[in-house]
Design a protein around this motif. Structure first.
Motif, mmCIF file in Angstrom:
data_model
loop_
_atom_site.group_PDB
_atom_site.id
_atom_site.type_symbol
_atom_site.label_atom_id
_atom_site.label_comp_id
_atom_site.label_asym_id
_atom_site.label_seq_id
_atom_site.Cartn_x
_atom_site.Cartn_y
_atom_site.Cartn_z
ATOM 1 N N PHE A 1 0.987 12.333 -28.464
ATOM 2 C CA PHE A 1 0.047 11.671 -29.374
ATOM 3 C C PHE A 1 -1.142 12.578 -29.692
ATOM 4 C CE2 PHE A 1 -3.822 9.248 -30.046
ATOM 5 C CZ PHE A 1 -3.468 8.480 -31.143
ATOM 6 N N ILE A 2 -1.710 13.194 -28.663
ATOM 7 C CA ILE A 2 -2.878 14.056 -28.857
ATOM 8 C C ILE A 2 -2.517 15.275 -29.705
ATOM 9 C CG2 ILE A 2 -4.489 15.600 -27.662
ATOM 10 C CD1 ILE A 2 -4.448 13.487 -25.353
ATOM 11 N N LEU A 3 -1.371 15.885 -29.421
ATOM 12 C CA LEU A 3 -0.953 17.040 -30.217
ATOM 13 C C LEU A 3 -0.675 16.645 -31.664
ATOM 14 C CD1 LEU A 3 1.399 18.990 -27.794
ATOM 15 C CD2 LEU A 3 -0.937 19.564 -28.477
ATOM 16 N N ASN A 4 -0.142 15.461 -31.852
ATOM 17 C CA ASN A 4 0.109 14.974 -33.204
ATOM 18 C C ASN A 4 -1.204 14.797 -33.962
ATOM 19 O OD1 ASN A 4 1.512 14.005 -35.399
ATOM 20 N ND2 ASN A 4 2.739 12.585 -34.206
ATOM 21 N N PHE B 1 -11.169 29.584 -40.105
ATOM 22 C CA PHE B 1 -9.834 30.180 -40.056
ATOM 23 C C PHE B 1 -9.416 30.574 -38.651
ATOM 24 C CE2 PHE B 1 -6.575 33.434 -40.465
ATOM 25 C CZ PHE B 1 -5.662 32.767 -41.253
ATOM 26 N N GLU B 2 -10.235 31.319 -37.946
ATOM 27 C CA GLU B 2 -9.871 31.775 -36.596
ATOM 28 C C GLU B 2 -9.692 30.599 -35.635
ATOM 29 O OE1 GLU B 2 -8.852 34.739 -35.557
ATOM 30 O OE2 GLU B 2 -9.096 35.466 -37.616
ATOM 31 N N LYS B 3 -10.547 29.583 -35.767
ATOM 32 C CA LYS B 3 -10.416 28.391 -34.917
ATOM 33 C C LYS B 3 -9.109 27.675 -35.225
ATOM 34 C CE LYS B 3 -11.420 25.064 -32.115
ATOM 35 N NZ LYS B 3 -10.713 25.129 -30.852
ATOM 36 N N THR B 4 -8.724 27.628 -36.483
ATOM 37 C CA THR B 4 -7.466 26.999 -36.875
ATOM 38 C C THR B 4 -6.296 27.757 -36.274
ATOM 39 O OG1 THR B 4 -8.487 26.219 -38.928
ATOM 40 C CG2 THR B 4 -6.080 26.255 -38.850
ATOM 41 N N ILE B 5 -6.348 29.076 -36.311
ATOM 42 C CA ILE B 5 -5.297 29.901 -35.700
ATOM 43 C C ILE B 5 -5.253 29.654 -34.190
ATOM 44 C CG2 ILE B 5 -4.555 32.271 -35.201
ATOM 45 C CD1 ILE B 5 -3.986 31.368 -38.090
ATOM 46 N N ASP B 6 -6.417 29.565 -33.549
ATOM 47 C CA ASP B 6 -6.467 29.261 -32.109
ATOM 48 C C ASP B 6 -5.828 27.904 -31.817
ATOM 49 O OD1 ASP B 6 -7.766 31.647 -31.604
ATOM 50 O OD2 ASP B 6 -9.759 30.729 -31.417
ATOM 51 N N ILE C 1 -1.354 24.502 -29.826
ATOM 52 C CA ILE C 1 -0.315 23.487 -30.058
ATOM 53 C C ILE C 1 1.061 24.076 -29.776
ATOM 54 C CG2 ILE C 1 0.797 22.057 -31.830
ATOM 55 C CD1 ILE C 1 -2.047 21.732 -33.068
ATOM 56 N N ASP C 2 1.305 25.281 -30.260
ATOM 57 C CA ASP C 2 2.598 25.934 -30.038
ATOM 58 C C ASP C 2 2.875 26.104 -28.545
ATOM 59 O OD1 ASP C 2 4.964 27.541 -31.075
ATOM 60 O OD2 ASP C 2 3.933 29.043 -29.847
ATOM 61 N N ASN C 3 1.922 26.631 -27.816
ATOM 62 C CA ASN C 3 2.095 26.843 -26.370
ATOM 63 C C ASN C 3 2.291 25.520 -25.631
ATOM 64 O OD1 ASN C 3 1.865 29.643 -26.564
ATOM 65 N ND2 ASN C 3 -0.353 29.571 -26.339
ATOM 66 N N THR C 4 1.533 24.512 -26.010
ATOM 67 C CA THR C 4 1.626 23.216 -25.348
ATOM 68 C C THR C 4 2.952 22.539 -25.657
ATOM 69 O OG1 THR C 4 -0.782 23.035 -25.503
ATOM 70 C CG2 THR C 4 0.429 21.030 -24.973
ATOM 71 N N LEU C 5 3.421 22.658 -26.890
ATOM 72 C CA LEU C 5 4.736 22.114 -27.231
ATOM 73 C C LEU C 5 5.823 22.763 -26.384
ATOM 74 C CD1 LEU C 5 4.526 21.787 -31.105
ATOM 75 C CD2 LEU C 5 5.121 19.965 -29.502
ATOM 76 N N GLU C 6 5.718 24.035 -26.187
ATOM 77 C CA GLU C 6 6.688 24.769 -25.362
ATOM 78 C C GLU C 6 6.703 24.209 -23.940
ATOM 79 O OE1 GLU C 6 9.679 27.480 -25.299
ATOM 80 O OE2 GLU C 6 8.346 27.340 -27.027
ATOM 81 N N GLU D 1 7.247 18.173 -33.758
ATOM 82 C CA GLU D 1 7.657 19.531 -34.155
ATOM 83 C C GLU D 1 7.799 19.635 -35.670
ATOM 84 O OE1 GLU D 1 7.882 22.480 -32.994
ATOM 85 O OE2 GLU D 1 8.042 22.235 -30.848
ATOM 86 N N TRP D 2 8.332 18.593 -36.285
ATOM 87 C CA TRP D 2 8.472 18.610 -37.742
ATOM 88 C C TRP D 2 7.082 18.646 -38.391
ATOM 89 C CZ3 TRP D 2 6.824 15.690 -41.818
ATOM 90 C CH2 TRP D 2 7.376 16.019 -43.051
ATOM 91 N N GLU D 3 6.175 17.822 -37.895
ATOM 92 C CA GLU D 3 4.809 17.788 -38.424
ATOM 93 C C GLU D 3 4.129 19.146 -38.228
ATOM 94 O OE1 GLU D 3 1.706 15.939 -40.406
ATOM 95 O OE2 GLU D 3 3.541 14.886 -39.864
ATOM 96 N N PHE D 4 4.340 19.747 -37.071
ATOM 97 C CA PHE D 4 3.765 21.058 -36.773
ATOM 98 C C PHE D 4 4.331 22.117 -37.720
ATOM 99 C CE2 PHE D 4 3.757 24.976 -34.000
ATOM 100 C CZ PHE D 4 2.397 25.201 -34.067
ATOM 101 N N SER D 5 5.640 22.073 -37.958
ATOM 102 C CA SER D 5 6.240 23.051 -38.872
ATOM 103 C C SER D 5 5.698 22.871 -40.289
ATOM 104 C CB SER D 5 7.763 22.952 -38.850
ATOM 105 O OG SER D 5 8.216 21.782 -39.488
ATOM 106 N N GLN D 6 5.404 21.630 -40.671
ATOM 107 C CA GLN D 6 4.809 21.389 -41.983
ATOM 108 C C GLN D 6 3.393 21.969 -42.058
ATOM 109 O OE1 GLN D 6 6.580 20.092 -44.657
ATOM 110 N NE2 GLN D 6 8.142 20.493 -43.118
#
Length: 147
Positions: A12-15, A35-40, A45-50, A76-81
């Motif tokens: 839920f939090i990652l979503n 921008f840099e904060k968004t990349i962070d 999110i990527d690391n936590t999903l893993e 994952e679908w939302e993240f890929s979007q």
């Protein structure tokens, strides 16, 4: 790992964080600030999903495991979007504006796709709805006997 993991709350939090990123990309924000904060955030999110997916796969006795796989698949679908939005967005916060990040974002998109494939393989078949009567035939006869 001996501690209990609350998959539902973590997902839920990652979503919520992923939706926040997608919303940010729609706004006219200052890229020097965000921008840099968004990349962070995307890397987080990527690391936590893993980590969550690894723990979910290892936890074969979890009640509602398929439900958690469904939820993480949707996330994952939302993240890929969000990654696609960042990759293709023509707004202020975009990989088009910062080409140095395009390759990294593409790597993250590929990782997300791979995780979705793994989730699809690991989750069980969807449960078919049961056609159980809500009222037994005896109860129905009793209810209709006066008609």
């Amino acid at each position: 790992m001996n501690k209990r993991i609350n998959f539902e709350d973590n997902i839920f939090i990652l979503n919520a964080r992923t939706r926040m990123i997608r919303d940010l990309l729609l706004l006219d924000t200052d890229p020097e600030l965000f921008f840099e904060k968004t990349i962070d955030d995307i890397n987080f999110i990527d690391n936590t999903l893993e980590i969550i997916l690894k723990n979910l796969i290892e936890n074969e006795r979890l009640l509602d495991r398929n439900e958690s796989f469904d939820s993480i698949f949707d996330l994952e679908w939302e993240f890929s979007q969000a990654l696609s939005d960042l990759f293709n967005n023509e707004g202020n916060i975009s990989a088009l504006q910062f080409p140095v990040h395009r390759e990294k974002i593409q790597v993250l998109r590929n990782r997300s796709l791979e995780r979705r494939k793994v989730i699809d393989e690991k989750r069980g078949p969807a449960e078919a709805p049961t056609m159980e009567n809500a009222v037994s035939s005896d109860e129905l006869n009793e209810l209709l006997k006066d008609f």
